[in-house]
Design a protein around this motif. Structure first.
Motif, mmCIF file in Angstrom:
data_model
loop_
_atom_site.group_PDB
_atom_site.id
_atom_site.type_symbol
_atom_site.label_atom_id
_atom_site.label_comp_id
_atom_site.label_asym_id
_atom_site.label_seq_id
_atom_site.Cartn_x
_atom_site.Cartn_y
_atom_site.Cartn_z
ATOM 1 N N GLY A 223 -42.041 16.736 38.643
ATOM 2 C CA GLY A 223 -41.432 17.022 37.352
ATOM 3 C C GLY A 223 -40.227 17.936 37.457
ATOM 4 O O GLY A 223 -39.641 18.317 36.434
ATOM 5 N N MET A 224 -39.838 18.282 38.685
ATOM 6 C CA MET A 224 -38.728 19.217 38.889
ATOM 7 C C MET A 224 -37.421 18.497 39.188
ATOM 8 O O MET A 224 -36.339 19.048 38.988
ATOM 9 C CB MET A 224 -39.055 20.190 40.022
ATOM 10 N N VAL A 225 -37.503 17.281 39.701
ATOM 11 C CA VAL A 225 -36.321 16.470 39.977
ATOM 12 C C VAL A 225 -36.626 15.050 39.532
ATOM 13 O O VAL A 225 -37.786 14.650 39.414
ATOM 14 C CB VAL A 225 -35.943 16.488 41.483
ATOM 15 N N GLY A 226 -35.587 14.272 39.321
ATOM 16 C CA GLY A 226 -35.776 12.901 38.867
ATOM 17 C C GLY A 226 -36.318 12.005 39.968
ATOM 18 O O GLY A 226 -35.824 12.027 41.087
ATOM 19 N N THR A 227 -37.338 11.244 39.631
ATOM 20 C CA THR A 227 -37.884 10.256 40.566
ATOM 21 C C THR A 227 -38.840 9.350 39.799
ATOM 22 O O THR A 227 -39.200 9.639 38.650
ATOM 23 C CB THR A 227 -38.627 10.927 41.743
ATOM 24 N N VAL A 228 -39.244 8.274 40.418
ATOM 25 C CA VAL A 228 -40.198 7.373 39.755
ATOM 26 C C VAL A 228 -41.552 8.070 39.639
ATOM 27 O O VAL A 228 -41.979 8.766 40.551
ATOM 28 C CB VAL A 228 -40.359 6.047 40.527
ATOM 29 N N LEU A 229 -42.211 7.896 38.505
ATOM 30 C CA LEU A 229 -43.489 8.560 38.281
ATOM 31 C C LEU A 229 -44.665 7.730 38.767
ATOM 32 O O LEU A 229 -45.758 8.261 38.956
ATOM 33 C CB LEU A 229 -43.663 8.875 36.792
ATOM 34 N N ARG A 230 -44.439 6.429 38.954
ATOM 35 C CA ARG A 230 -45.494 5.548 39.447
ATOM 36 C C ARG A 230 -45.026 4.898 40.742
ATOM 37 O O ARG A 230 -43.827 4.727 40.969
ATOM 38 C CB ARG A 230 -45.813 4.457 38.411
ATOM 39 N N PRO A 231 -45.960 4.491 41.599
ATOM 40 C CA PRO A 231 -45.574 3.828 42.850
ATOM 41 C C PRO A 231 -44.748 2.573 42.602
ATOM 42 O O PRO A 231 -44.969 1.842 41.629
ATOM 43 C CB PRO A 231 -46.926 3.478 43.485
ATOM 44 N N VAL A 232 -43.779 2.341 43.478
ATOM 45 C CA VAL A 232 -42.964 1.125 43.440
ATOM 46 C C VAL A 232 -43.595 0.141 44.416
ATOM 47 O O VAL A 232 -43.802 0.461 45.595
ATOM 48 C CB VAL A 232 -41.503 1.424 43.849
ATOM 49 N N GLU A 233 -43.911 -1.053 43.944
ATOM 50 C CA GLU A 233 -44.645 -2.019 44.759
ATOM 51 C C GLU A 233 -43.790 -3.246 45.070
ATOM 52 O O GLU A 233 -43.056 -3.731 44.214
ATOM 53 C CB GLU A 233 -45.928 -2.439 44.043
ATOM 54 N N GLY A 234 -43.915 -3.732 46.317
ATOM 55 C CA GLY A 234 -43.207 -4.937 46.723
ATOM 56 C C GLY A 234 -41.921 -4.627 47.451
ATOM 57 O O GLY A 234 -41.173 -3.720 47.070
#
Length: 305
Positions: A223-234
């Protein structure tokens, strides 16, 4: 009695072992350091007469540190529920490659990241599996399978019978499949290098070819830097995401570095580490990527000077 064993130098000398135990139990350098500090505070809080009654201060400190870790693991689920996005263990640099910003502490130790032995039991894949265990399983497994403590000693930590502790370790062991067929470091380094080159050149097709079709990428920004919150699959989605990151962050420099003792990648901007990536590789293809972006977890990666 234990008067010789309770010399200050020998007590402080236990710190390296305690940090190694606590990091594997907690997956956090910061929390491991806090647990060890707490154990030392309890030792120094004992009357001298009580200290002299303890024949093995090292065993006492290990027991107390393990109990502290057990308590923290018991409350970790609630902390994880409040955590923003996925929670990953703190990545560790190879101390021969990096300087650390940490200093001495009241027990006389150096930066705790420098105290941790980098072997297969601290690989990101291994630590992630440890996260799937119950607190009691994790403590029993780490103490017995990694550090070779007897179940009679573990029973004192967990407050259970040696037979029950043996069962806990066996249950935990069944979860540990990631270490059954380790990839040689040279082979892993080749794949990681190819990922780096494809990432730098924004070659989506090459990235897809290096990734298992069912690969999963998990990112931890806290929550401190921008990133995907859920795993990216594929493989395709991961490749597209990696290229998008390179486009969004001009000036990103990608470096090959040891991460928890195995080949990984570090991304930095203006000399500041912003992402540390670990990989699980099977049959020459990446099956898992763990990307730690939470700056609080990148403290050991701060360069000196």
């Amino acid at each position: 009695m234990g008067t010789v064993a309770t010399s200050a130098d020998e007590i402080v000398g236990e710190r390296r072992q305690l940090i190694n135990v606590a990091y594997r139990m907690l997956g956090s350098v910061t929390e491991a350091e806090d647990a060890v500090q707490d154990a030392y505070a309890r030792w120094y809080g004992l009357p001298r007469s009580r200290q002299e009654e303890i024949l093995s201060p090292g065993a006492w400190l290990t027991t107390v540190t393990s109990r502290i870790c057990l308590d923290w693991l018991g409350s970790a689920r609630a902390r994880r529920e409040r955590y923003v996005g996925a929670w990953l263990p703190e990545p560790l640099p190879d101390r021969t490659e990096w300087g650390h910003a940490g200093g001495a502490d009241p027990t006389g130790g150096a930066d705790p990241a420098d105290q941790i032995v980098l072997d297969e039991s601290v690989s990101m894949a291994f630590l992630v599996v440890l996260e799937s265990m119950t607190p009691a399983e994790r403590v029993a497994f780490v103490l017995h399978d990694v550090f070779r403590y007897a179940f009679a000693e573990i029973a004192d930590v967990l407050g259970r019978t040696p037979a029950a502790c043996k069962q806990l370790a066996a249950s935990a062991r069944r979860r540990v499949t990631v270490a059954s067929a380790p990839v040689p470091a040279s082979g892993q380094a080749d794949v990681v290098r190819q990922v780096k080159e494809a990432w730098e050149t924004r070659d989506i097709a090459a990235l897809v070819g290096l990734l298992n079709p069912a690969a999963v990428m998990t990112a931890d920004g806290g929550g401190m830097v921008g990133t995907v919150l859920r795993p990216v699959e594929g493989s395709a989605r991961i490749a597209q995401y990696m290229v998008a990151i390179a486009d969004w962050a001009p000036g990103l420099e990608i470096l090959e570095r040891s991460v928890n003792g195995v080949p990984g990648l570090v991304a930095q901007r203006a000399g500041v580490v912003v992402t540390v990536a670990s990989f699980d590789i099977v049959d020459g293809r990446v099956t898992r990527i763990w990307a730690v972006r939470n700056p609080e977890k990148l403290r050991p990666w701060v360069r000196e000077g």
